[in-house]
Design a protein around this motif. Structure first.
Motif, PDB file in Angstrom:
ATOM      1  N   ARG A  71       0.837  -1.164  -0.016  1.00  0.00           N
ATOM      2  CA  ARG A  71       0.103   0.130   0.020  1.00  0.00           C
ATOM      3  C   ARG A  71       0.760   1.262   0.060  1.00  0.00           C
ATOM      4  NH1 ARG A  71      -1.678   2.807   4.084  1.00  0.00           N
ATOM      5  NH2 ARG A  71      -0.955   1.192   5.684  1.00  0.00           N
ATOM      6  N   ARG A  72       0.458   2.280  -0.834  1.00  0.00           N
ATOM      7  CA  ARG A  72       1.338   3.540  -0.613  1.00  0.00           C
ATOM      8  C   ARG A  72       1.264   4.128   0.679  1.00  0.00           C
ATOM      9  NH1 ARG A  72      -0.341   7.277  -5.455  1.00  0.00           N
ATOM     10  NH2 ARG A  72       1.332   8.566  -4.963  1.00  0.00           N
ATOM     11  N   PRO A  73       2.362   4.507   1.263  1.00  0.00           N
ATOM     12  CA  PRO A  73       2.336   5.156   2.660  1.00  0.00           C
ATOM     13  C   PRO A  73       1.214   6.396   2.638  1.00  0.00           C
ATOM     14  CG  PRO A  73       4.522   4.810   1.967  1.00  0.00           C
ATOM     15  CD  PRO A  73       3.675   4.341   0.679  1.00  0.00           C
ATOM     16  N   ARG A  74       0.669   6.632   3.419  1.00  0.00           N
ATOM     17  CA  ARG A  74      -0.181   7.873   3.468  1.00  0.00           C
ATOM     18  C   ARG A  74       0.699   8.914   4.268  1.00  0.00           C
ATOM     19  NH1 ARG A  74      -5.011   3.888   4.551  1.00  0.00           N
ATOM     20  NH2 ARG A  74      -3.979   3.890   6.713  1.00  0.00           N
ATOM     21  N   ALA A  75       0.603  10.021   3.519  1.00  0.00           N
ATOM     22  CA  ALA A  75       1.535  11.046   4.187  1.00  0.00           C
ATOM     23  C   ALA A  75       0.815  12.153   4.544  1.00  0.00           C
ATOM     24  CB  ALA A  75       2.714  11.313   3.084  1.00  0.00           C
ATOM     25  N   VAL A  76       1.339  12.950   5.482  1.00  0.00           N
ATOM     26  CA  VAL A  76       0.617  14.221   5.682  1.00  0.00           C
ATOM     27  C   VAL A  76       1.614  15.512   5.811  1.00  0.00           C
ATOM     28  CG1 VAL A  76      -0.360  15.856   7.410  1.00  0.00           C
ATOM     29  CG2 VAL A  76      -1.486  13.406   6.880  1.00  0.00           C
ATOM     30  N   LEU A  77       1.742  16.483   5.233  1.00  0.00           N
ATOM     31  CA  LEU A  77       2.830  17.483   5.080  1.00  0.00           C
ATOM     32  C   LEU A  77       2.300  18.789   5.864  1.00  0.00           C
ATOM     33  CD1 LEU A  77       5.325  18.397   3.997  1.00  0.00           C
ATOM     34  CD2 LEU A  77       4.181  19.144   1.578  1.00  0.00           C
ATOM     35  N   LEU A  78       3.039  18.992   6.868  1.00  0.00           N
ATOM     36  CA  LEU A  78       2.979  20.155   7.363  1.00  0.00           C
ATOM     37  C   LEU A  78       3.965  21.192   7.206  1.00  0.00           C
ATOM     38  CD1 LEU A  78       1.777  18.412  10.977  1.00  0.00           C
ATOM     39  CD2 LEU A  78       0.383  19.210   9.269  1.00  0.00           C
ATOM     40  N   THR A  79       3.672  22.373   6.651  1.00  0.00           N
ATOM     41  CA  THR A  79       4.651  23.389   6.650  1.00  0.00           C
ATOM     42  C   THR A  79       4.406  24.406   7.626  1.00  0.00           C
ATOM     43  OG1 THR A  79       3.292  24.133   4.626  1.00  0.00           O
ATOM     44  CG2 THR A  79       5.227  23.035   4.138  1.00  0.00           C
ATOM     45  N   THR A  80       5.397  24.722   8.334  1.00  0.00           N
ATOM     46  CA  THR A  80       5.081  25.565   9.684  1.00  0.00           C
ATOM     47  C   THR A  80       5.962  26.736   9.437  1.00  0.00           C
ATOM     48  OG1 THR A  80       6.844  24.971  10.921  1.00  0.00           O
ATOM     49  CG2 THR A  80       4.940  23.650  10.909  1.00  0.00           C
ATOM     50  N   GLY A  81       5.245  28.077   9.732  1.00  0.00           N
ATOM     51  CA  GLY A  81       5.986  29.333   9.957  1.00  0.00           C
ATOM     52  C   GLY A  81       4.896  30.548   9.640  1.00  0.00           C
ATOM     53  N   ASP A  82       5.316  31.687  10.589  1.00  0.00           N
ATOM     54  CA  ASP A  82       4.124  32.565  10.398  1.00  0.00           C
ATOM     55  C   ASP A  82       4.582  33.329   9.380  1.00  0.00           C
ATOM     56  OD1 ASP A  82       3.130  32.278  12.847  1.00  0.00           O
ATOM     57  OD2 ASP A  82       4.391  33.724  14.151  1.00  0.00           O
ATOM     58  N   GLU A  83       5.873  33.094   8.611  1.00  0.00           N
ATOM     59  CA  GLU A  83       6.215  34.046   7.459  1.00  0.00           C
ATOM     60  C   GLU A  83       5.630  33.484   6.101  1.00  0.00           C
ATOM     61  OE1 GLU A  83       7.868  31.847   8.939  1.00  0.00           O
ATOM     62  OE2 GLU A  83       9.820  31.299   8.143  1.00  0.00           O
ATOM     63  N   LEU A  84       4.857  32.326   6.192  1.00  0.00           N
ATOM     64  CA  LEU A  84       4.666  31.594   5.138  1.00  0.00           C
ATOM     65  C   LEU A  84       3.285  31.949   4.527  1.00  0.00           C
ATOM     66  CD1 LEU A  84       5.697  28.037   5.999  1.00  0.00           C
ATOM     67  CD2 LEU A  84       7.101  29.724   4.722  1.00  0.00           C
ATOM     68  N   VAL A  85       3.215  32.336   3.031  1.00  0.00           N
ATOM     69  CA  VAL A  85       1.849  32.269   2.533  1.00  0.00           C
ATOM     70  C   VAL A  85       1.857  31.586   1.205  1.00  0.00           C
ATOM     71  CG1 VAL A  85       1.273  34.753   3.129  1.00  0.00           C
ATOM     72  CG2 VAL A  85       2.657  34.364   0.871  1.00  0.00           C
ATOM     73  N   ALA A  86       0.657  30.914   0.851  1.00  0.00           N
ATOM     74  CA  ALA A  86       0.579  30.217  -0.144  1.00  0.00           C
ATOM     75  C   ALA A  86       0.940  30.804  -1.514  1.00  0.00           C
ATOM     76  CB  ALA A  86      -1.049  29.731  -0.327  1.00  0.00           C
ATOM     77  N   ALA A  87       1.630  30.099  -2.395  1.00  0.00           N
ATOM     78  CA  ALA A  87       2.057  30.369  -3.712  1.00  0.00           C
ATOM     79  C   ALA A  87       0.795  31.147  -4.369  1.00  0.00           C
ATOM     80  CB  ALA A  87       2.386  29.310  -4.632  1.00  0.00           C
ATOM     81  N   GLY A  88       0.704  32.097  -5.114  1.00  0.00           N
ATOM     82  CA  GLY A  88      -0.760  32.782  -5.487  1.00  0.00           C
ATOM     83  C   GLY A  88      -0.935  34.005  -4.651  1.00  0.00           C
ATOM     84  N   GLU A  89      -0.843  34.030  -3.177  1.00  0.00           N
ATOM     85  CA  GLU A  89      -0.989  34.975  -2.621  1.00  0.00           C
ATOM     86  C   GLU A  89       0.244  36.237  -2.669  1.00  0.00           C
ATOM     87  OE1 GLU A  89      -1.813  33.911   1.297  1.00  0.00           O
ATOM     88  OE2 GLU A  89      -3.422  32.403   0.574  1.00  0.00           O
ATOM     89  N   PRO A  90      -0.505  37.319  -2.296  1.00  0.00           N
ATOM     90  CA  PRO A  90       0.541  38.682  -2.468  1.00  0.00           C
ATOM     91  C   PRO A  90       1.365  38.604  -1.311  1.00  0.00           C
ATOM     92  CG  PRO A  90      -1.529  39.380  -1.928  1.00  0.00           C
ATOM     93  CD  PRO A  90      -1.768  37.991  -2.313  1.00  0.00           C
ATOM     94  N   LEU A  91       2.716  38.688  -1.170  1.00  0.00           N
ATOM     95  CA  LEU A  91       3.710  38.839  -0.338  1.00  0.00           C
ATOM     96  C   LEU A  91       3.560  40.080   0.660  1.00  0.00           C
ATOM     97  CD1 LEU A  91       6.937  37.363  -2.129  1.00  0.00           C
ATOM     98  CD2 LEU A  91       5.172  36.355  -0.437  1.00  0.00           C
ATOM     99  N   GLY A  92       3.212  40.127   1.711  1.00  0.00           N
ATOM    100  CA  GLY A  92       3.254  41.116   2.911  1.00  0.00           C
ATOM    101  C   GLY A  92       4.561  41.116   3.422  1.00  0.00           C
ATOM    102  N   PHE A  93       4.807  42.341   4.301  1.00  0.00           N
ATOM    103  CA  PHE A  93       6.088  42.206   5.014  1.00  0.00           C
ATOM    104  C   PHE A  93       6.616  41.188   5.607  1.00  0.00           C
ATOM    105  CE2 PHE A  93       8.574  43.329   8.819  1.00  0.00           C
ATOM    106  CZ  PHE A  93       9.564  44.348   7.960  1.00  0.00           C
TER     107      PHE A  93
END
Ligand code: AMP
Ligand code: MG
Length: 413
Positions: free
Chosen positions: A183-205
């Motif tokens: 069976r394919r291993p089921r993975a959960v990916l957690l990217t953490t950081g207050d500075e992160l925004v999703a690709a597609g969103e504008p970058l703030g300070f």
């Protein structure tokens, strides 16, 4: 630096960390499932497969030509034989070759009764029904015995094989429509950081786009895992705790990025200890030193540092061996060596992964050129590389042309 020894007193060497993570992952072997052959490319075989019957299952011709009785052929000079029929691959009629006769035959057609040899068409001359055979044919030439490829019962494919196109072909030649794979291993990916925004969103300070979501998500897929979900989380212990707990309920493996070092918003080591367990923390590697390995619920947790290159390097050298082990893959740590095109002066004692371009010269020898951008935050160094150079622990200088270990990035070869 005397302090390096002190700081890493509890850390593991790369080899120790690999051994530990493989040992831990081997306890969470995955169950297996039966899937259609057409969806099985790149999956890992979960059981040994034996040939259920001879392949080919009947004696047949390896050439287009004429099926003959060897005893009818004259050792010198041409032999004239009378054509008594045609057997095509897939044809329905089983023919017989009588003395002094021959049967025209195509590659893969069953050998007619009585015949023991096939003369290739190029060594004959047809004159109406008379077929003139040139001298020199060998007894049994161009005949494929039944079971020439696989004998019934042969051990054909080994458990742990990463299924490549030819393996699927072999399974199909056994008449299988399905195959049992891990069976394919089921993975959960957690990217953490207050500075992160999703690709597609504008970058703030002070903000950056969450690139690890894609580089680590891509590696998970490339290494056979199934991404259940990717969550982007703020550096908030409550959110992290909740996400880890949930991941521990439905994932086999949790990959996180960021928050694993000694900064004030780096909560993961403590949290993991509270809601699960920590197997080890810190490996003497550069980049990627704060790598943390633990468990929560049923899931193995690999907490990677946030720097994009640290993430990729620790994934390839520690997470991938763990995934391979869960999948039951046979040895995948293939070690390649390449010649350095330039000198390397290592000024620290940790093992180091350098982003590099591998080039294969005309004689097949690999040459490795370190990328100009070696900063652990510089994804460009990985994007423009096709391998990591793995420099072992200890202070060392490498002259141009020295042999070094290289780890090709998945997909390069
Ligand atoms: P951390 O490991 O949380 O201390 O982060 C180390 C560095 O990696 C910081 O410069 C972060 O901004 C950066 N970083 C953390 N997470 C990500 C991510 N998901 N994508 C790109 N860079 C990241
Ligand atoms: Mg952070």
């Amino acid at each position: 630096m005397a302090s390096e020894t002190t700081v890493f007193a509890t850390s593991l060497s790369l080899a120790e960390a690999q051994t530990r993570i493989i040992e831990i992952a081997s306890k969470s072997a995955l169950s297996d499932e039966s899937i259609l052959l057409e969806t099985a490319l790149g999956r890992v075989l979960a059981q040994d497969v034996r040939a259920p019957h001879d392949v080919p299952s009947f004696v047949n011709s390896a050439m287009d030509g004429y099926a003959v009785r060897f005893v009818d052929l004259r050792p010198e000079g041409e032999t004239a034989l009378r054509l008594s029929g045609v057997m095509l691959a897939g044809g329905e009629n089983a023919l017989q070759v009588e003395a002094g006769r021959c049967v025209r035959i195509t590659t893969g057609a069953p050998l007619p009764q009585g015949a023991d040899t096939v003369v290739m068409k190029e060594n004959t001359r047809a004159d109406g029904d008379a077929i003139h055979v040139a001298p020199g044919a060998l007894r049994g030439a161009n005949v494929r015995p039944a079971g020439e490829d696989y004998r019934s019962g042969d051990l054909a494919l080994l458990r742990g094989t990463l299924l490549a196109p030819a393996h699927l072909g072999a399974l199909a030649s056994f008449g299988q429509t399905h195959v049992r794979v891990a069976r394919r291993p089921r993975a959960v990916l957690l990217t953490t950081g207050d500075e992160l925004v999703a690709a597609g969103e504008p970058l703030g300070f002070g903000q950056i786009h969450d690139s690890n979501r894609y580089s680590l998500g891509g590696l998970l897929e490339q290494c056979g895992a199934m991404l259940l979900r990717a969550e982007r989380l703020r550096d908030d212990p409550e959110l992290l705790r909740d996400a880890l707990r949930r991941a521990g309920e439905d994932a086999d493996i949790v990959i996180s990025s960021g928050g694993v070092s000694a900064g004030e918003a780096d909560y993961l080591p403590r949290l993991l200890g509270e809601i699960g367990s920590v197997h080890f923390w810190k490996v003497r590697i550069k980049p990627g030193m704060p790598f943390l390995c633990g468990s929560v619920g049923r899931a193995l947790v690999c907490a990677l540092p946030g720097n994009p290159v640290s993430g990729v390097a620790t994934f390839l050298t520690l997470v991938k061996p763990a995934l391979d082990t869960m999948l039951g893959r046979a040895d995948t740590m293939i070690r390649l060596r390449a010649r350095l095109t330039q000198a390397i002066h290592k000024r620290h004692t940790r093992a180091e992964f350098m982003r590099a371009s591998l080039r294969c010269d005309d004689t097949g020898i690999l040459h490795a050129t370190p990328h100009g951008k070696q900063g652990s935050g510089m994804l460009r160094g990985v994007a423009e590389a096709n391998a990591l150079i793995v420099i072992p622990e200890g202070l060392q200088d490498f002259a141009p042309d020295s042999l070094v270990e290289v780890l090709p990035l998945p997909g390069w070869i």
